[in-house]
Design a protein around this motif. Structure first.
Motif, PDB file in Angstrom:
ATOM      1  N   GLU A  95       4.016  -1.998   3.217  1.00  0.00           N
ATOM      2  CA  GLU A  95       2.887  -1.517   4.004  1.00  0.00           C
ATOM      3  C   GLU A  95       1.602  -2.296   3.733  1.00  0.00           C
ATOM      4  O   GLU A  95       1.192  -2.473   2.586  1.00  0.00           O
ATOM      5  CB  GLU A  95       2.665  -0.022   3.713  1.00  0.00           C
ATOM      6  N   LEU A 101       0.855  -1.184   0.000  1.00  0.00           N
ATOM      7  CA  LEU A 101       0.000   0.000   0.000  1.00  0.00           C
ATOM      8  C   LEU A 101       0.896   1.241   0.000  1.00  0.00           C
ATOM      9  O   LEU A 101       1.570   1.523   0.985  1.00  0.00           O
ATOM     10  CB  LEU A 101      -0.911   0.008   1.228  1.00  0.00           C
ATOM     11  N   ARG A 142      -2.331   5.013  -4.029  1.00  0.00           N
ATOM     12  CA  ARG A 142      -3.365   4.078  -3.563  1.00  0.00           C
ATOM     13  C   ARG A 142      -4.517   3.912  -4.554  1.00  0.00           C
ATOM     14  O   ARG A 142      -5.220   2.912  -4.513  1.00  0.00           O
ATOM     15  CB  ARG A 142      -3.900   4.515  -2.205  1.00  0.00           C
ATOM     16  N   GLY A 160      -7.395   2.024  -3.057  1.00  0.00           N
ATOM     17  CA  GLY A 160      -7.580   2.896  -1.896  1.00  0.00           C
ATOM     18  C   GLY A 160      -6.849   2.409  -0.659  1.00  0.00           C
ATOM     19  O   GLY A 160      -5.854   1.687  -0.731  1.00  0.00           O
ATOM     20  N   TRP A 161      -7.408   2.792   0.485  1.00  0.00           N
ATOM     21  CA  TRP A 161      -6.768   2.469   1.763  1.00  0.00           C
ATOM     22  C   TRP A 161      -7.126   1.047   2.198  1.00  0.00           C
ATOM     23  O   TRP A 161      -7.997   0.833   3.044  1.00  0.00           O
ATOM     24  CB  TRP A 161      -7.196   3.459   2.848  1.00  0.00           C
ATOM     25  N   LYS A 162      -6.496   0.081   1.605  1.00  0.00           N
ATOM     26  CA  LYS A 162      -6.754  -1.305   1.987  1.00  0.00           C
ATOM     27  C   LYS A 162      -5.526  -2.156   1.709  1.00  0.00           C
ATOM     28  O   LYS A 162      -4.590  -1.739   1.018  1.00  0.00           O
ATOM     29  CB  LYS A 162      -7.972  -1.846   1.236  1.00  0.00           C
ATOM     30  N   PRO A 221      -5.144   3.367  12.249  1.00  0.00           N
ATOM     31  CA  PRO A 221      -4.910   2.165  11.445  1.00  0.00           C
ATOM     32  C   PRO A 221      -4.951   0.893  12.295  1.00  0.00           C
ATOM     33  O   PRO A 221      -4.562   0.914  13.476  1.00  0.00           O
ATOM     34  CB  PRO A 221      -3.496   2.395  10.882  1.00  0.00           C
ATOM     35  N   PRO A 272       0.625   5.117  -0.122  1.00  0.00           N
ATOM     36  CA  PRO A 272      -0.418   6.149  -0.018  1.00  0.00           C
ATOM     37  C   PRO A 272      -0.521   7.065  -1.226  1.00  0.00           C
ATOM     38  O   PRO A 272      -1.623   7.382  -1.678  1.00  0.00           O
ATOM     39  CB  PRO A 272       0.001   6.914   1.242  1.00  0.00           C
TER      40      PRO A 272
END
Length: 266
Positions: free
Chosen positions: A160, A118, A123, A128-130, A206, A120
């Protein structure tokens, strides 16, 4: 006991032997606390590294400033920026730009930390944020990215929010020094943000983070005390309780009489 700041050679020699600790710190106070606590590696804003007080506060921290690629520009810009960071005592630089940009810096012997999993700043390409790497194909994509960073000459990579099994397998099969953020204990260092560790983050927490203190509550208490103190000051001024005799300077009576007499003549 004083510590010696590790070199790239030292970190490479530690790979696979023990896990190091890493924090993202934003202030001089946080850096000094990391130094005193025995943290090994810190990620820091470039402006903090450029603070002339930084190395006095954090002499033994392996320090890695970083900027996103869209904040610096092209490869030449990154090289100029990296030279400035190294001159200011950076031990490595973080770069999420292209492999070509990583190579430009590595060719100049600048230690570069890349980013896989991941990312940022990228993303949107991975949903996205996963978590990234939950299928065999996406896990292989991460491994290919690691190989490209190797070929570009990177020293290490942040990995990450990747499944622990994938991160461990990759770390065992790469020469890169792997920094785990939410990727389990199979890498070379564990990486958290100081704001999460301290509980000062008021936004999304997180899943991979751990809170060790509740600074947010302390900040709220201090803000309440700040407002109360300001209100008391307002009340003292309005009631003439401030300033008191101890807060002011008096003039000699003879000098005062002369001043008032001469002032009337002006």
């Amino acid at each position: 006991m004083s510590r010696t700041r590790p070199t790239i050679h030292d970190l490479r020699a530690m790979k696979g032997k023990r896990q190091l600790t890493m924090l993202r710190v934003m202030t001089l106070d946080e850096a000094e606390a990391a130094e005193r606590a025995g943290i090994d590696i810190v990620s820091i804003p470039p402006e903090l590294l450029l603070d002339p007080r930084y190395r006095d506060a954090a002499p033994s921290l392996f320090s890695m400033p970083g900027e996103n690629f869209y904040e610096i520009g092209n490869g030449d810009d990154f090289v100029r920026w990296a030279f400035r960071m190294v001159k200011a005592s950076a031990d490595a630089v973080y770069c999420s730009a292209s492999y070509a940009t990583v190579k430009r810096m590595a060719d100049e012997a600048v230690p570069v930390i890349g980013h896989v999993g991941l990312i940022p700043s990228r993303r949107t390409w991975t949903g996205g944020w996963k978590a990234v790497g939950k299928t065999a194909q996406s896990a292989l994509d991460i491994m290919r990215a690691v190989r490209q960073l190797e070929a570009a000459g990177a020293f290490g990579a942040e990995i990450e929010v990747v499944p622990v099994e994938v991160a461990e397998a990759i770390s065992k099969n790469t020469s890169l020094f792997m920094l785990s953020m939410g990727a389990g204990a199979g890498c070379d260092a564990q990486y958290l943000f100081a704001e999460d560790v301290l509980g000062s983050n008021r936004g999304h927490m997180p899943r991979h983070s751990k809170v060790y203190r509740n600074f947010a509550a302390e900040f709220d208490r201090l803000q309440g005390e700040r407002v109360a103190a300001f209100r008391e000051f307002v009340a003292d001024v309005e009631s003439r309780a401030f300033p008191e005799e101890r807060h002011i300077v008096r003039m000699d009576s003879a000098e005062l009489a002369t001043f008032l007499r001469e002032m009337d003549r002006l």
